[in-house]
Design a protein around this motif. Structure first.
Motif, PDB file in Angstrom:
ATOM      1  N   ALA A   1       0.823  -1.210   0.000  1.00 24.30           N
ATOM      2  CA  ALA A   1       0.000   0.000   0.000  1.00 24.30           C
ATOM      3  C   ALA A   1       0.861   1.265   0.000  1.00 24.30           C
ATOM      4  CB  ALA A   1      -0.931  -0.003   1.210  1.00 24.30           C
ATOM      5  N   LEU A   2       1.990   1.248   0.697  1.00 23.75           N
ATOM      6  CA  LEU A   2       2.876   2.403   0.772  1.00 23.75           C
ATOM      7  C   LEU A   2       3.704   2.576  -0.497  1.00 23.75           C
ATOM      8  CD1 LEU A   2       4.242   4.682   2.487  1.00 23.75           C
ATOM      9  CD2 LEU A   2       5.852   2.928   3.275  1.00 23.75           C
ATOM     10  N   TYR A   3       4.239   1.490  -1.021  1.00 24.72           N
ATOM     11  CA  TYR A   3       5.166   1.575  -2.152  1.00 24.72           C
ATOM     12  C   TYR A   3       4.461   1.882  -3.473  1.00 24.72           C
ATOM     13  CZ  TYR A   3       8.760  -0.725   0.791  1.00 24.72           C
ATOM     14  OH  TYR A   3       9.663  -1.065   1.769  1.00 24.72           O
ATOM     15  N   THR A   4       3.336   1.252  -3.722  1.00 28.92           N
ATOM     16  CA  THR A   4       2.649   1.446  -5.006  1.00 28.92           C
ATOM     17  C   THR A   4       1.156   1.665  -4.760  1.00 28.92           C
ATOM     18  OG1 THR A   4       2.461  -0.957  -5.263  1.00 28.92           O
ATOM     19  CG2 THR A   4       4.312   0.117  -6.379  1.00 28.92           C
ATOM     20  N   PRO A   5       0.805   2.812  -4.156  1.00 29.77           N
ATOM     21  CA  PRO A   5      -0.587   3.042  -3.775  1.00 29.77           C
ATOM     22  C   PRO A   5      -1.538   3.256  -4.946  1.00 29.77           C
ATOM     23  CG  PRO A   5       0.701   5.018  -3.405  1.00 29.77           C
ATOM     24  CD  PRO A   5       1.669   3.926  -3.791  1.00 29.77           C
ATOM     25  N   SER A   6      -1.029   3.670  -6.087  1.00 30.96           N
ATOM     26  CA  SER A   6      -1.916   4.035  -7.190  1.00 30.96           C
ATOM     27  C   SER A   6      -1.985   3.010  -8.314  1.00 30.96           C
ATOM     28  CB  SER A   6      -1.489   5.391  -7.762  1.00 30.96           C
ATOM     29  OG  SER A   6      -0.168   5.307  -8.258  1.00 30.96           O
ATOM     30  N   ARG A   7      -1.347   1.862  -8.134  1.00 28.00           N
ATOM     31  CA  ARG A   7      -1.400   0.868  -9.206  1.00 28.00           C
ATOM     32  C   ARG A   7      -1.211  -0.535  -8.645  1.00 28.00           C
ATOM     33  NH1 ARG A   7       3.229  -1.526 -10.023  1.00 28.00           N
ATOM     34  NH2 ARG A   7       5.194  -0.479  -9.694  1.00 28.00           N
ATOM     35  N   PRO A   8      -1.715  -1.531  -9.359  1.00 26.75           N
ATOM     36  CA  PRO A   8      -1.478  -2.921  -8.949  1.00 26.75           C
ATOM     37  C   PRO A   8      -0.050  -3.330  -9.311  1.00 26.75           C
ATOM     38  CG  PRO A   8      -2.716  -2.870 -10.994  1.00 26.75           C
ATOM     39  CD  PRO A   8      -2.571  -1.434 -10.541  1.00 26.75           C
ATOM     40  N   PRO A   9       0.413  -4.456  -8.802  1.00 21.15           N
ATOM     41  CA  PRO A   9       1.750  -4.936  -9.182  1.00 21.15           C
ATOM     42  C   PRO A   9       1.839  -5.151 -10.697  1.00 21.15           C
ATOM     43  CG  PRO A   9       0.859  -6.240  -7.374  1.00 21.15           C
ATOM     44  CD  PRO A   9      -0.246  -5.352  -7.868  1.00 21.15           C
ATOM     45  N   ILE A  10       3.026  -4.985 -11.245  1.00 19.05           N
ATOM     46  CA  ILE A  10       3.249  -5.246 -12.669  1.00 19.05           C
ATOM     47  C   ILE A  10       3.131  -6.746 -12.908  1.00 19.05           C
ATOM     48  CG2 ILE A  10       4.966  -5.144 -14.524  1.00 19.05           C
ATOM     49  CD1 ILE A  10       6.056  -2.603 -13.114  1.00 19.05           C
ATOM     50  N   ASP A  11       2.411  -7.120 -13.940  1.00 16.37           N
ATOM     51  CA  ASP A  11       2.194  -8.534 -14.253  1.00 16.37           C
ATOM     52  C   ASP A  11       3.386  -9.085 -15.038  1.00 16.37           C
ATOM     53  OD1 ASP A  11       1.217 -11.047 -14.832  1.00 16.37           O
ATOM     54  OD2 ASP A  11      -0.456 -10.329 -16.060  1.00 16.37           O
TER      55      ASP A  11
END
Length: 156
Positions: free
Chosen positions: A51-61
């Motif tokens: 939630a802190l590191y990439t709050p605006s996107r899902p993990p890269i697939d």
């Protein structure tokens, strides 16, 4: 982390809750009860960091992509194995493990989990990853979040 030595990984967990317990876990004093409790603690840390590191996107697939999992060094190999497992289940075209330095037995323990292992040095007298760095400070969550926010990765 080992009960008496938090820097020593006795296992690792991925974001799904899958855990790898390294063979020296019991020798380091990690009982089954301790491991269950630690898995819960670490899974909560992972959720907060996502939630802190990439709050605006899902993990890269990584599906269908050549994917490299990189670590600063492999002491037990536990965190790398968990990382490789987390990526492998998402079907990358090729999965590469990369580390500049590792304990020789750790290189062998990660090898079955990757399509390729790149390790620059696996010295026989390996005691800790930090022994191969002039400076080996901890990187805190705030620093990681700031670097990601400043990078293109955070905005893709």
């Amino acid at each position: 982390r080992a009960p008496a030595s938090p820097e020593f990984a006795v296992g690792a967990i991925d974001e799904t809750g899958w855990a790898y317990i390294a063979p020296p876990a019991r020798a380091a004093g990690a009982t089954a009860q301790y491991l269950r409790q630690e898995q819960h603690v670490q899974l909560e840390i992972l959720k907060k960091r996502r939630a802190l590191y990439t709050p605006s996107r899902p993990p890269i697939d990584p599906a269908g992509r050549i994917t490299m999992v990189v670590d600063d060094g492999l002491a037990t190999g536990a965190t790398m194995i968990a990382g490789l497992h987390a990526v492998r289940v998402k079907h990358p075209a090729k999965l590469i493990c990369a580390a500049p330095v590792a304990a020789p037995d750790s290189v062998e323990s990660v090898r079955p989990h990757a399509d390729e292992v790149v390790c620059l040095e696996a010295p026989a007298h390996f005691f800790a990853v930090g022994q191969f760095y002039q400076s080996f400070p901890q990187v805190d969550d705030a620093e990681v979040a700031a670097l990601l926010a400043a990078s293109k990765i955070a905005h893709d």
